[in-house]
Design an enzyme around this catalytic site. Structure first.
Site: not given
Length: 669
Positions: A32-33, A209-210, A240, A602
């Site tokens: 994503k980043t 973002d997010e 998430q 994770r």
């Protein structure tokens, strides 16, 4: 020039769609980043000015990382590019236009301490009694009212005049609180059209973002800015969304589709982080949520090892299993400690794990929470033990000399400090001299108070230095100083805080008792125990130094992180899903499942899950059941451990029936 060939097909599509509304559904570990920063670089390559781009995210760390990576890709300084948190962006708007709302330019931003002080002052001004009122609860209530997360209820409406007095006080002192950093810019956009138009003209390309973590008000900030140009890209993953308790609303993804119906959607489902086994487990769990966008993570990393599921007798066996497994992996597979994440649902589960890490000399750091041994009430107990073990420990002495309050005030401390300096001795020696010297500079009352403290320390010295029974000595000391009454006096408006803190004190005594009763310890001493704690707390002073330390944290704190090896501890019904969350609203089970999904994703290579048969809570043994989420993991992905044995799931077609039968048999025995 950006090389688009380094991106996969969906990533490239997301990067190239810069005009018009776009929603990017970015699964865990899908890059994503990288997509966001490449998208910025692509805009610049296409001639979009830096100053026309606004990228909003949620933490300063994420904003810094995004800015750094964008600069690396473009090989430019990007001084006019705005990458910011929502709240920092709010500050920027208010610095320019707060006068339009009746404030003066140089406003202050109040933190929680400032808010508490203002509430007290507002109560005095309005002659409102705060007796029995938990002030931090009022801060939360006022925040929820101000942001529209709740309305006045029959129980809370009595605080309404105080709330208005608080808001009046903020304006009087030319101050804003944290919520105002979103609400006041919204007021400007809504009520001052030329201000809104100025920002719409300035920021013609917007990215968030997010996005699943945005609140309703943050969504409105984005909507106001993007409504005319409509060049807006939101990036998020509804699977998430785990922060509803602080206002996040994953339904904003659906609202975006309503407000921008022409939007194009791109799904990033290829995962670059985890093995196929871990992803299959995560997909199997999250598929049980109904309020979500359909997606399935996949990876080219095949042949992942089965997930290891362990049902220890209790939290002590669980912690020992985690510590021993980490040491084995470090020895046999050269695993680095900093590549390990140990995830827990609540900070309260950390104690046994921390104890075992200390016992096994495994360096660790407690991230996103306070280490058990750093909690104020536990540090008080540690300081008493330090003074008893070593009278020359001035730092520990200063902490407990008047804790609980015993009449030893500033004057007594100044007198003792002066004597210590003149005689070149420690504070304890100085206090002893003051109590016994014929030419003592202290009053009779001061001498009596200091002598009482010395007598207390000397009384408990042989008891606490008694080896195997040192915990009994500590418990007797806790009773004699009436530490419970001290906690109640220190928290007069909060019934829960003293109970919680005193429970930690009792847990600490149990920790000392477990150390003393360790059958492998030939001659356990208080000095050994204190030295073990000292080494860890000294390491904790540098939280930025994460190399070589196991990462112990809550699942919430692990969001956005990844580890080669992950241990999920306490995966039991009542912990995850958390009983309190379900009591508040049964539908919270979907967010609890999302939290479990975040925990699973994770892990990069190996995943260990432990679920205790029973837990010891306040000296009571509570029978436990495995989390129902475990049944949602496909059975063929799991290897079940019981002690030293391993049961291959292929042996049983009904794996979880086997687990339940084993647990039932164990509990019956």
């Amino acid at each position: 020039m950006l090389d688009l060939a380094t991106l996969n097909t969906e990533q490239r599509k997301a990067v190239e769609l810069i005009d018009g509304p776009v929603s990017i559904i970015a699964g865990a570990g899908s890059g994503k980043t990288r997509v966001i920063t490449c998208r910025i670089a692509h805009m610049l390559d296409r001639g979009v000015p830096e100053s026309a781009i606004l990228a909003l995210t949620f933490t300063n760390k994420a904003a810094r990382e995004m800015a750094l990576r964008a600069a690396e890709i473009t090989r430019r300084k990007l001084t006019r590019l705005t990458i910011s948190t929502f709240h920092a962006f709010g500050v920027k708007i208010l610095r320019e236009h707060i006068e339009r709302l009746g404030f003066r330019p140089n406003f202050s931003i109040y933190d929680t301490g400032d808010q508490l002080a203002l509430i007290k002052e507002a109560a005095r001004e309005s002659k409102y009694s705060l007796d029995g009122v938990e002030l931090r609860g009022l801060v939360t209530l006022f925040s929820n009212i101000k942001t529209g997360r709740t309305d006045w209820t029959r129980e809370d409406v009595a605080f309404r005049p105080l709330f208005h007095e608080y808001c009046t006080g903020l304006k009087l002192y030319n101050a804003v609180d944290f919520d105002d950093l979103i609400m006041l810019p919204l007021a400007l956009f809504r009520d001052v059209p030329d201000v809104l138009e100025q920002y719409r003209s300035r920021y013609r390309y917007i990215m968030v973002d997010e996005f699943q973590d945005t609140s309703t008000n943050q969504y409105m900030v984005m909507k106001y800015l993007a409504e005319s140009n409509r060049n807006v890209c939101v990036v998020g993953d509804d699977d998430q969304s785990i922060y509803s308790w602080r206002g996040a609303d994953f339904r904003n993804l659906l609202q975006f589709e309503t407000d921008f119906p022409e939007r194009l959607e791109v799904k990033l489902e290829r995962n670059y982080r985890s093995t196929d086994t871990i992803l299959a487990a995560a997909n199997g769990v999250i598929a049980h949520n109904t309020n979500r966008k359909d997606k399935a993570l996949w990876t080219h990393t095949t042949g992942g090892r089965p997930i290891q599921l362990y049902h220890p007798e209790d939290e002590a066996h669980e912690a020992a299993f985690i510590a021993q497994t980490i040491k084995s992996l470090a020895l046999e597979e050269n695993l680095k400690y900093h590549d390990v994440g140990v995830l827990i649902r609540t900070n309260g589960l950390s104690r046994s794990i921390e104890e075992n890490f200390l016992a096994e000399r495994i360096p660790y750091r407690m991230a996103g929470g306070e280490s058990f041994f750093q909690r104020q009430e536990v540090k008080d107990m540690i300081s008493y033990l330090r003074v008893i073990a070593n009278h020359d420990d001035d730092v520990a002495l200063m902490r407990v000399l008047n804790t609980p309050r015993r009449g030893i005030g500033r004057k007594a401390l100044e007198t003792a400090t002066t004597v210590a300096r003149e005689r070149n001795c420690t504070l304890y020696s100085a206090i002893t001299m003051i109590c016994t010297a014929s030419d003592s500079p202290a009053s009779e009352r001061m001498k009596a108070d200091l002598a009482s403290f010395v007598e207390l320390i000397e009384k408990y010295r042989p008891l606490v230095l008694s080896g195997r029974k040192m915990a009994d000595g500590l418990r007797a000391l806790i009773d004699e100083i009436d530490y419970w009454a001290h906690l109640v006096a220190d928290n007069p408006k909060n019934d829960k805080a003293p109970k919680w803190k005193f429970r930690n004190v009792q847990f600490f005594a149990e920790s000392l008792e477990n150390f003393a009763r360790d059958p492998d310890a030939i001659d356990p001493t208080l000095f050994d125990y204190l030295n073990r704690i000292t080494l860890q707390t000294r390491d904790d002073d540098d939280q930025n130094d994460t190399n070589g330390k196991v990462n112990l944290m809550t699942i919430h704190a692990a969001k956005g992180l990844e580890f080669d090896v992950v241990f999920l501890a306490g995966v039991e019904d009542g912990l995850i899903p958390h009983a309190r969350a379900l009591e508040e609203a049964p539908e919270n089970v979907e967010e609890e499942r999302r939290l479990f999904y975040v925990a699973l994703t994770r892990a990069k290579q190996k995943l260990f899950i432990s679920s205790c048969r029973r837990r010891n809570v306040m000296r009571e043994t509570i029978e436990c059941s495995p989390s129902p989420f475990l049944e949602e993991i496909p059975a063929d992905l799991i290897t079940y451990h019981e002690g030293e044995t391993t049961i291959d799931p292929v042996v049983s077609t009904d794996y979880f029936s086997l687990v339940r039968n084993r647990l039932a048999a164990g509990n019956a025995g």
